[in-house]
Every structure is written in C-alpha cells, then in structure tokens.
Scaffold this motif. Structure first.
Motif, mmCIF file in Angstrom:
data_model
loop_
_atom_site.group_PDB
_atom_site.id
_atom_site.type_symbol
_atom_site.label_atom_id
_atom_site.label_comp_id
_atom_site.label_asym_id
_atom_site.label_seq_id
_atom_site.Cartn_x
_atom_site.Cartn_y
_atom_site.Cartn_z
ATOM 1 N N VAL A 271 29.402 21.411 26.385
ATOM 2 C CA VAL A 271 29.491 22.251 27.401
ATOM 3 C C VAL A 271 27.858 24.047 26.790
ATOM 4 O O VAL A 271 28.341 24.802 27.100
ATOM 5 N N THR A 272 26.978 23.839 26.869
ATOM 6 C CA THR A 272 26.018 25.088 26.451
ATOM 7 C C THR A 272 24.491 25.074 27.121
ATOM 8 O O THR A 272 24.407 24.223 27.445
ATOM 9 N N THR A 273 24.558 25.984 26.756
ATOM 10 C CA THR A 273 22.738 25.962 28.017
ATOM 11 C C THR A 273 21.906 25.230 27.394
ATOM 12 O O THR A 273 21.500 24.342 28.027
ATOM 13 N N ALA A 274 22.366 25.124 25.993
ATOM 14 C CA ALA A 274 20.839 24.262 25.677
ATOM 15 C C ALA A 274 21.516 22.532 25.493
ATOM 16 O O ALA A 274 20.328 21.836 25.980
ATOM 17 N N GLU A 275 22.171 22.429 25.659
ATOM 18 C CA GLU A 275 22.310 20.681 25.931
ATOM 19 C C GLU A 275 22.535 20.413 27.874
ATOM 20 O O GLU A 275 22.216 19.397 27.894
ATOM 21 N N ILE A 276 23.016 21.837 27.913
ATOM 22 C CA ILE A 276 22.234 21.408 29.929
ATOM 23 C C ILE A 276 21.370 21.043 30.017
ATOM 24 O O ILE A 276 20.555 20.365 30.694
ATOM 25 N N ASP A 277 20.426 21.520 29.480
ATOM 26 C CA ASP A 277 19.452 22.145 29.637
ATOM 27 C C ASP A 277 18.438 20.336 28.652
ATOM 28 O O ASP A 277 17.323 19.606 30.201
ATOM 29 N N THR A 278 19.015 19.460 27.759
ATOM 30 C CA THR A 278 18.678 19.030 27.467
ATOM 31 C C THR A 278 19.327 17.489 28.563
ATOM 32 O O THR A 278 18.530 16.847 28.831
ATOM 33 N N LEU A 279 20.368 18.037 28.980
ATOM 34 C CA LEU A 279 20.681 16.542 29.877
ATOM 35 C C LEU A 279 19.466 16.379 31.146
ATOM 36 O O LEU A 279 19.565 16.224 32.125
ATOM 37 N N LEU A 280 20.151 17.878 31.677
ATOM 38 C CA LEU A 280 18.891 18.352 33.186
ATOM 39 C C LEU A 280 17.860 17.593 33.412
ATOM 40 O O LEU A 280 16.951 16.869 33.425
ATOM 41 N N THR B 23 35.339 26.435 31.397
ATOM 42 C CA THR B 23 33.959 25.568 31.300
ATOM 43 C C THR B 23 33.151 25.766 32.264
ATOM 44 O O THR B 23 31.776 25.488 32.191
ATOM 45 N N ALA B 24 33.762 26.010 33.634
ATOM 46 C CA ALA B 24 32.923 26.000 34.650
ATOM 47 C C ALA B 24 32.107 27.095 34.991
ATOM 48 O O ALA B 24 30.856 27.343 35.392
ATOM 49 N N GLY B 25 32.812 28.461 34.197
ATOM 50 C CA GLY B 25 32.159 30.104 34.201
ATOM 51 C C GLY B 25 30.715 29.510 33.138
ATOM 52 O O GLY B 25 29.930 30.074 33.492
ATOM 53 N N ARG B 26 31.626 28.999 31.599
ATOM 54 C CA ARG B 26 30.070 28.578 30.616
ATOM 55 C C ARG B 26 28.808 27.557 31.301
ATOM 56 O O ARG B 26 27.660 27.935 31.533
ATOM 57 N N LEU B 27 29.569 26.767 32.116
ATOM 58 C CA LEU B 27 28.208 25.895 32.948
ATOM 59 C C LEU B 27 27.553 26.737 34.223
ATOM 60 O O LEU B 27 26.184 26.657 33.828
ATOM 61 N N ARG B 28 28.129 27.070 34.912
ATOM 62 C CA ARG B 28 27.695 28.095 35.575
ATOM 63 C C ARG B 28 26.705 29.196 35.411
ATOM 64 O O ARG B 28 25.366 29.404 35.648
ATOM 65 N N ALA B 29 26.908 29.967 34.142
ATOM 66 C CA ALA B 29 25.615 30.311 33.107
ATOM 67 C C ALA B 29 25.207 29.787 32.744
ATOM 68 O O ALA B 29 23.550 30.396 32.219
ATOM 69 N N ALA B 30 25.163 28.561 32.443
ATOM 70 C CA ALA B 30 24.150 27.972 31.565
ATOM 71 C C ALA B 30 23.524 28.227 32.816
ATOM 72 O O ALA B 30 21.831 28.032 32.505
ATOM 73 N N LEU B 31 23.623 27.786 33.893
ATOM 74 C CA LEU B 31 22.703 26.755 35.000
ATOM 75 C C LEU B 31 21.798 28.725 35.150
ATOM 76 O O LEU B 31 20.206 28.404 36.250
ATOM 77 N N ASP B 32 22.138 29.728 35.830
ATOM 78 C CA ASP B 32 22.339 30.533 35.784
ATOM 79 C C ASP B 32 20.705 30.858 34.800
ATOM 80 O O ASP B 32 19.903 31.240 34.849
ATOM 81 N N GLU B 33 21.490 31.283 33.972
ATOM 82 C CA GLU B 33 19.803 30.977 32.548
ATOM 83 C C GLU B 33 18.827 30.023 32.657
ATOM 84 O O GLU B 33 17.646 30.757 32.319
#
Length: 158
Positions: A100-109, A2-12
């Motif tokens: 933990v997806t890019t879309a969900e991290i974007d929504t949360l932030l 999950t940490a890798g997915r989160l890092r990838a989402a933040l980078d994207e």
C-alpha cells in the motif's frame, strides 16, 4: 496503520473518496465511456481488497461476454474480472498490505479505470445488443436523442 497510509495516498493522488468506516474507502473516478467508476478499497487483516462493479449480468450471449473477460484477464495487472453470485461483472484485486503505497494505489486505480472504461462498450455490444437495438428504435420512433447510443450505431445499421 494501513488505513492511514491508504488515506494519505488517496489525498496525495487527489482522487475523490469517502471513508465508509474504519478501513473502507469508496473512490469515484471519472470515465469517458462510463460516466464514472466506483472503486471500493477495503483494508483487511492481511490485504487490501480492490473491487469495482462493471456491468450487470448479460441479457444474452453470456458465453461470449465471459470469454471476452477471461481473455482480457491475461493482460491485466493487479485486478481481474470476476462474477458475483448473480452473474454481475466486477473487477477484483488484492494487494498485500506492505504494497500500500501511493504509486501502487495510483497504478491499481488507473488499471481499474482504464479497464472498466475501455471494456464497457465491448461488454455491452456482446451482452446487450438486442436491448440496444430496441432502445435505438424506440428513441428514433419517438424523436428522442440517440447521442449516448452513437457508439453502437454499427449494431443498428447494416
């Protein structure tokens, strides 16, 4: 991982962050009313913790501030207002690791940034009005600029 997915989402998403150990990320978001909003994203065993400091404990009218925050909680998605043991105000949320997806991290932030930025002045007006008036009086008396206090002009002028 999950940490890798989160890092990838933040980078994207191209948001500035620093990795603070395995699974801990500090994201810096630019604001309008607040200069910036810092958001911790902490990967746990079963969930992602989202936490952002909003404001210190109110100097006055704590009941009014906390009432405002509880009413705001009803309209928030993914995060809610919480108090720490000192009475300081934070936005806190939890997300299952499967979410933990890019879309969900974007929504949360986005929710943290929008909420923190939109509620900052109303919190200050309720919990720090006397301090704002004192600061305004001191600045005008000593010829200091009041530009960053302009949003609170209504508190100092009848």
């Amino acid at each position: 991982m999950t940490a890798g997915r989160l890092r990838a989402a933040l980078d994207e998403l191209e948001v500035p962050y620093t990795a603070e150990g395995d699974g801990a990320f500090l994201v810096t978001l630019p604001g309008e009313r607040r200069h910036r909003t810092l958001v911790w994203l902490l990967v746990g065993t079963h969930e992602l913790l989202v936490e952002s400091f909003v404001c210190r404990q109110p100097d006055e009218n704590a009941e009014g501030v906390y009432r405002y925050l509880l009413q705001r909680n009803a309209s928030l998605r993914g995060v809610g207002y919480a108090l720490d043991s000192s009475g300081d105000i934070h936005l806190v949320g939890r997300l299952g690791l499967d979410g933990v997806t890019t879309a969900e991290i974007d929504t949360l932030l986005g929710t943290v940034l929008d909420t923190s930025d939109a509620d900052f002045n109303p919190i200050l007006e309720r919990g720090f009005a006397s301090a704002i008036r004192r600061e305004w009086a001191w600045r005008t008396r000593t010829g200091q600029p009041v530009k960053n206090l302009e949003a609170f002009r209504h508190l100092v002028q009848p």
